[in-house]
Design an enzyme around this catalytic site. Sequence first.
Site, mmCIF file in Angstrom:
data_model
loop_
_atom_site.group_PDB
_atom_site.id
_atom_site.type_symbol
_atom_site.label_atom_id
_atom_site.label_comp_id
_atom_site.label_asym_id
_atom_site.label_seq_id
_atom_site.Cartn_x
_atom_site.Cartn_y
_atom_site.Cartn_z
ATOM 1 N N HIS A 38 0.705 -5.751 -4.362
ATOM 2 C CA HIS A 38 0.312 -5.652 -5.712
ATOM 3 C C HIS A 38 1.019 -6.848 -6.579
ATOM 4 O O HIS A 38 2.115 -6.441 -6.873
ATOM 5 C CB HIS A 38 0.557 -4.100 -6.055
ATOM 6 C CG HIS A 38 -0.113 -3.189 -5.678
ATOM 7 N ND1 HIS A 38 -1.434 -2.751 -6.263
ATOM 8 C CD2 HIS A 38 -0.230 -2.536 -4.377
ATOM 9 C CE1 HIS A 38 -2.073 -1.789 -5.599
ATOM 10 N NE2 HIS A 38 -1.354 -1.702 -4.524
ATOM 11 N N CYS B 137 -5.233 -5.761 -3.091
ATOM 12 C CA CYS B 137 -4.881 -4.171 -2.135
ATOM 13 C C CYS B 137 -6.165 -4.324 -1.608
ATOM 14 O O CYS B 137 -6.784 -4.980 -0.735
ATOM 15 C CB CYS B 137 -4.218 -3.136 -3.007
ATOM 16 S SG CYS B 137 -3.709 -1.938 -2.059
ATOM 17 N N GLU C 131 0.734 -7.229 -9.658
ATOM 18 C CA GLU C 131 1.057 -6.716 -10.946
ATOM 19 C C GLU C 131 2.379 -5.864 -10.949
ATOM 20 O O GLU C 131 2.906 -5.679 -12.039
ATOM 21 C CB GLU C 131 -0.229 -5.698 -11.457
ATOM 22 C CG GLU C 131 -0.361 -4.367 -11.041
ATOM 23 C CD GLU C 131 -1.028 -4.336 -9.653
ATOM 24 O OE1 GLU C 131 -1.486 -3.367 -8.967
ATOM 25 O OE2 GLU C 131 -1.249 -5.596 -9.027
#
Length: 215
Positions: free
Chosen positions: A195, A89, A197
């Site tokens: 992202h 990001c 994750e």
Amino acid sequence: METVAIVDCGSGNLKSAAKAFERAAFEAERGFKVMVTSDPDSVLRADRIALPGQGAFAAVLAGVAAVSGLREALEEVAIAKARPFFGICVGMQLMATRGLEHGAYDGFGWIPGEVIPLQPADPALKVPHMGWNNLEVDRPEHPVMRGIKTGDHAYFVHSYRFVCADPADRIAYADYGGAVTAVIGRDNLIGTQFHPEKSQAVGLAMIAAFLEWRP
């Protein structure tokens, strides 16, 4: 055992990022020590580095600058020693030449380009760009894109976008009222606007490929 440093510069979903890297390493049956750190010496010793970031470009840049020696450590491991580096990001955006969020700020200058406001051509599309979007893969041959194809989904939260000076540095993009850079890469550097994750299978696949990458 190789070490992965998740760099803490006061911004980013560090626990989620660390857990994603730990899970990817476990599933790939690779022995990695994943640590969250802001200590420059620990960053210098790490075999691989990930820099998450959330919020404004200048604020994340200031977070790096606030830790004495951290900017220099990142430069040493990512550029001088060419160890694998993963920007996430705003951590990806900091690799740009400059960011134009609430002013003009010099970035790391590792991948030439600018971070500019996200302005979808369709006024019905909201900013920030928040949610799932399809990836359009420019460079499927890149080792970190192993198994990821056009049409796969990733999770975005951002109001600014990275425009690469050299189109070859863009690895994938998303269509959000126009092409929005989703993945960039050059040499030992890789970065995602989304992202990983939070991107489930796609994110874990990218992290796993990053852990095996030998640029």
